[in-house]
Design a protein around this motif. Structure first.
Motif, mmCIF file in Angstrom:
data_model
loop_
_atom_site.group_PDB
_atom_site.id
_atom_site.type_symbol
_atom_site.label_atom_id
_atom_site.label_comp_id
_atom_site.label_asym_id
_atom_site.label_seq_id
_atom_site.Cartn_x
_atom_site.Cartn_y
_atom_site.Cartn_z
ATOM 1 N N SER A 1 0.871 -1.172 0.000
ATOM 2 C CA SER A 1 0.000 0.000 0.000
ATOM 3 C C SER A 1 0.911 1.225 0.000
ATOM 4 O O SER A 1 2.000 1.190 0.569
ATOM 5 C CB SER A 1 -0.874 -0.044 1.252
ATOM 6 O OG SER A 1 -1.506 1.181 1.441
ATOM 7 N N TYR A 2 0.465 2.289 -0.652
ATOM 8 C CA TYR A 2 1.305 3.487 -0.711
ATOM 9 C C TYR A 2 0.766 4.529 0.244
ATOM 10 O O TYR A 2 -0.365 4.978 0.104
ATOM 11 C CB TYR A 2 1.371 4.024 -2.143
ATOM 12 C CG TYR A 2 2.183 3.098 -3.021
ATOM 13 C CD1 TYR A 2 3.556 3.249 -3.132
ATOM 14 C CD2 TYR A 2 1.569 2.041 -3.678
ATOM 15 C CE1 TYR A 2 4.308 2.371 -3.900
ATOM 16 C CE2 TYR A 2 2.315 1.151 -4.450
ATOM 17 C CZ TYR A 2 3.684 1.333 -4.556
ATOM 18 O OH TYR A 2 4.424 0.465 -5.306
ATOM 19 N N ASN A 3 1.568 4.861 1.246
ATOM 20 C CA ASN A 3 1.165 5.848 2.248
ATOM 21 C C ASN A 3 1.892 7.155 1.998
ATOM 22 O O ASN A 3 3.049 7.166 1.611
ATOM 23 C CB ASN A 3 1.537 5.371 3.659
ATOM 24 C CG ASN A 3 0.556 4.344 4.149
ATOM 25 O OD1 ASN A 3 -0.357 3.974 3.431
ATOM 26 N ND2 ASN A 3 0.752 3.878 5.366
ATOM 27 N N MET A 4 1.193 8.249 2.267
ATOM 28 C CA MET A 4 1.814 9.564 2.105
ATOM 29 C C MET A 4 2.777 9.801 3.258
ATOM 30 O O MET A 4 2.441 9.587 4.409
ATOM 31 C CB MET A 4 0.717 10.632 2.112
ATOM 32 C CG MET A 4 1.174 11.984 1.685
ATOM 33 S SD MET A 4 1.460 12.030 -0.084
ATOM 34 C CE MET A 4 -0.141 12.538 -0.661
ATOM 35 N N SER A 5 3.983 10.173 2.926
ATOM 36 C CA SER A 5 4.957 10.483 3.969
ATOM 37 C C SER A 5 5.434 11.924 3.776
ATOM 38 O O SER A 5 5.594 12.376 2.646
ATOM 39 C CB SER A 5 6.119 9.500 3.838
ATOM 40 O OG SER A 5 7.297 10.081 4.253
ATOM 41 N N TYR A 6 5.624 12.643 4.877
ATOM 42 C CA TYR A 6 6.018 14.053 4.774
ATOM 43 C C TYR A 6 7.443 14.248 5.257
ATOM 44 O O TYR A 6 7.844 13.684 6.270
ATOM 45 C CB TYR A 6 5.080 14.937 5.600
ATOM 46 C CG TYR A 6 3.693 14.977 5.039
ATOM 47 C CD1 TYR A 6 3.373 15.870 4.028
ATOM 48 C CD2 TYR A 6 2.728 14.094 5.496
ATOM 49 C CE1 TYR A 6 2.104 15.895 3.485
ATOM 50 C CE2 TYR A 6 1.451 14.108 4.962
ATOM 51 C CZ TYR A 6 1.146 15.015 3.957
ATOM 52 O OH TYR A 6 -0.103 15.023 3.423
ATOM 53 N N SER B 1 6.271 15.960 0.134
ATOM 54 C CA SER B 1 5.586 14.693 0.388
ATOM 55 C C SER B 1 5.951 13.671 -0.679
ATOM 56 O O SER B 1 6.237 14.012 -1.816
ATOM 57 C CB SER B 1 4.077 14.909 0.407
ATOM 58 O OG SER B 1 3.647 15.255 -0.877
ATOM 59 N N MET B 2 5.941 12.388 -0.273
ATOM 60 C CA MET B 2 6.139 11.336 -1.271
ATOM 61 C C MET B 2 5.415 10.078 -0.835
ATOM 62 O O MET B 2 5.056 9.925 0.332
ATOM 63 C CB MET B 2 7.607 11.068 -1.487
ATOM 64 C CG MET B 2 8.364 10.704 -0.265
ATOM 65 S SD MET B 2 10.082 10.560 -0.750
ATOM 66 C CE MET B 2 10.801 9.955 0.730
ATOM 67 N N MET B 3 5.143 9.223 -1.797
ATOM 68 C CA MET B 3 4.411 8.006 -1.512
ATOM 69 C C MET B 3 5.403 6.929 -1.085
ATOM 70 O O MET B 3 6.336 6.622 -1.807
ATOM 71 C CB MET B 3 3.653 7.534 -2.756
ATOM 72 C CG MET B 3 2.661 8.554 -3.279
ATOM 73 S SD MET B 3 1.421 8.993 -2.057
ATOM 74 C CE MET B 3 0.275 7.673 -2.278
ATOM 75 N N MET B 4 5.164 6.353 0.112
ATOM 76 C CA MET B 4 6.064 5.319 0.631
ATOM 77 C C MET B 4 5.362 3.958 0.550
ATOM 78 O O MET B 4 4.253 3.806 1.069
ATOM 79 C CB MET B 4 6.381 5.591 2.114
ATOM 80 C CG MET B 4 7.213 6.842 2.340
ATOM 81 S SD MET B 4 8.863 6.665 1.652
ATOM 82 C CE MET B 4 9.524 5.399 2.719
ATOM 83 N N PRO B 5 5.991 2.955 -0.085
ATOM 84 C CA PRO B 5 5.360 1.635 -0.119
ATOM 85 C C PRO B 5 5.484 0.939 1.234
ATOM 86 O O PRO B 5 6.568 0.907 1.821
ATOM 87 C CB PRO B 5 6.158 0.885 -1.187
ATOM 88 C CG PRO B 5 7.450 1.610 -1.303
ATOM 89 C CD PRO B 5 7.271 3.004 -0.787
#
Ligand code: 2BA
Length: 111
Positions: A71-76, A86-90
């Protein structure tokens, strides 16, 4: 005749319903809520002959079994412009799972 109740996760509901229908099973879908997590799930009702119960369970197993999924979670990252940082973290998350009940049906009528 048997009635199969399969409680599955909402995200698996469409694909397993499609597959059961494709294999000529009659399916009723109920929008249900788990009593423990109070989260929506899907309950499938499948009425079928006793010799086809295993085929139904196999289809549910194939499409709803417990599995790991990305799942891709938003990370700041700290920055003055939040969106730019921000970027998407798997991340690996648990998905799927089904609870199945098989009941005897004493009579079924379509009127
Ligand atoms: P599961 O056991 O995989 O159950 C998923 C969902 O299937 C449940 O959602 C419920 O809607 C249905 N279900 C399972 N067993 C059932 C049964 N014997 N009778 C009727 N419906 C049944 P939730 O109730 O929200 O439960 C979500 C998860 O929380 C369960 O996953 C289990 O891991 C845990 N859980 C549920 N009840 C628990 C309890 N009393 N104590 C500890 N953990 C519990």
């Amino acid at each position: 005749m048997k009635m199969i109740y399969a409680i599955v996760q909402n995200e698996d509901g469409d694909i397993v319903t499609d597959e059961l229908t494709k294999q000529n099973f009659f399916v009723t879908r109920l929008a249900t809520t788990g009593g423990f997590l109070r989260k929506g799930n899907t309950t499938l009702l499948v009425g079928t002959d006793e010799d086809k119960v295993d085929a139904v369970i196999d289809i549910v197993r194939r499409y709803c079994a417990k599995r790991k999924q990305i799942s891709y979670n938003m990370s700041y990252t700290p920055t003055s412009a939040p969106l730019a940082g921000s970027m998407m973290m798997p991340v690996m998350v648990d998905a799927g799972g089904a609870t199945i009940f098989v009941l005897d049906v004493s009579e079924m009528k379509k009127i």
